[in-house]
Design a protein around this motif. Structure first.
Motif, PDB file in Angstrom:
ATOM      1  N   GLN A 178       7.620 -94.396  34.698  1.00 42.76           N
ATOM      2  CA  GLN A 178       6.768 -93.229  34.467  1.00 42.76           C
ATOM      3  C   GLN A 178       5.544 -93.281  35.367  1.00 42.76           C
ATOM      4  O   GLN A 178       5.063 -92.270  35.840  1.00 42.76           O
ATOM      5  CB  GLN A 178       6.355 -93.191  33.004  1.00 42.76           C
ATOM      6  N   ASN A 197      16.823 -92.112  34.399  1.00 46.49           N
ATOM      7  CA  ASN A 197      16.354 -92.904  33.255  1.00 46.49           C
ATOM      8  C   ASN A 197      15.685 -94.207  33.647  1.00 46.49           C
ATOM      9  O   ASN A 197      14.899 -94.743  32.901  1.00 46.49           O
ATOM     10  CB  ASN A 197      17.537 -93.228  32.324  1.00 46.49           C
ATOM     11  N   ASN A 220      10.244 -89.993  41.851  1.00 47.83           N
ATOM     12  CA  ASN A 220       8.916 -90.264  41.298  1.00 47.83           C
ATOM     13  C   ASN A 220       8.011 -90.987  42.303  1.00 47.83           C
ATOM     14  O   ASN A 220       6.954 -91.484  41.957  1.00 47.83           O
ATOM     15  CB  ASN A 220       9.017 -91.086  40.004  1.00 47.83           C
TER      16      ASN A 220
END
Ligand SMILES: [Zn+2]
Length: 249
Positions: free
Chosen positions: A231, A227, A133
């Motif tokens: 975000q 996990n 990410n």
């Protein structure tokens, strides 16, 4: 000076309490071989300086692979590689490899990177990579290639210019002297100093939130587990994302 400050704070009952459980290096067997994949020269020091400096991790063997250093300007690639060698002097590094990919264009060379990483991964117990990410150019490509070709149990995410997960979520952290790290970072003279300052400032803020010694910085690492990834990561190269600091603890 720090001692005096702590005594005064202590008298006032204001000694900061570490909020993070300092999980340490005991998970690693002595002599474990680790490869740190740095998408650009500087990521290894921004993300892993304390790891390579702190004696807590000196029982591990570290190699560093600099993925890109070529920006198409004559002489710059050599200069950037030399900056890495200079900045990492004295750290716990056995070998620095230069993989020679083109800065900002790793996505176009992904197949080549896959081959390179696949053939290297077998030589190591652990591979350290930026997380998928990560929003910095080249970083997310490196991460997704690592996810594809490296066994998940060997893969460890570190944070560089993008803070892709929170210190509180780390599986282990490495602590060190922020001023010393800042000195090492200053060796990268061909790079953008503003971004370094912002990265270090964020690290200082976050460490102060979680550590008892305000002069310490902390680097965070997690075993590859999607996990735990944020975000909305904070990319210190992007001024806009720094506003996300409000919700980051
Ligand atoms: Zn980078």
């Amino acid at each position: 000076m720090q001692v005096l400050e702590n005594i005064m704070l202590g008298m006032l009952g204001l000694v900061p309490v570490p909020k993070v459980d300092l999980r340490n290096a005991t998970v690693f067997k002595p002599g474990a071989k680790c490869l740190i994949i740095a998408p650009h020269p500087d990521d290894e020091v921004i993300g892993c300086y304390y790891l390579l400096r702190n004696s807590q991790f000196s029982h591990l063997v570290f190699d560093v692979a600099i993925v890109t250093d070529d920006e198409g300007l004559p002489g710059l690639a050599d200069r950037r590689f030399a900056e890495t060698i200079s900045a990492t002097e004295g750290l716990n590094i056995r070998q620095v490899y230069r993989w020679g990919f083109v800065d900002g264009k790793v996505i176009q060379q992904a197949a080549l990177l896959k081959d390179k990483l696949r053939s290297s991964a077998g030589l190591y117990d652990y591979i350290f990579s930026p997380a998928p990410n990560d929003t910095t150019a080249d970083h997310s490509v490196v991460a997704s290639v690592a996810l594809e070709v490296v066994e998940r149990s060997k893969l460890i995410w570190y944070r560089s210019t993008a803070f892709t997960f929170k210190l509180a979520h780390a599986d282990f952290i490495a602590i060190g002297d922020q001023d010393e790290k800042a000195l090492a970072i200053r060796r990268y003279v061909s790079q953008r100093e503003i971004a370094f300052k912002r990265t270090l400032a964020f690290e200082r803020w976050e460490s102060a939130e979680h550590l008892s010694n305000v002069n310490s910085g902390a680097e965070a690492y997690i075993f590859a587990d999607l996990n735990h990834l944020a975000q909305v990561p904070i990319d210190t190269l992007s001024l806009r994302s720094v506003f996300a600091v409000w919700s980051w603890r």
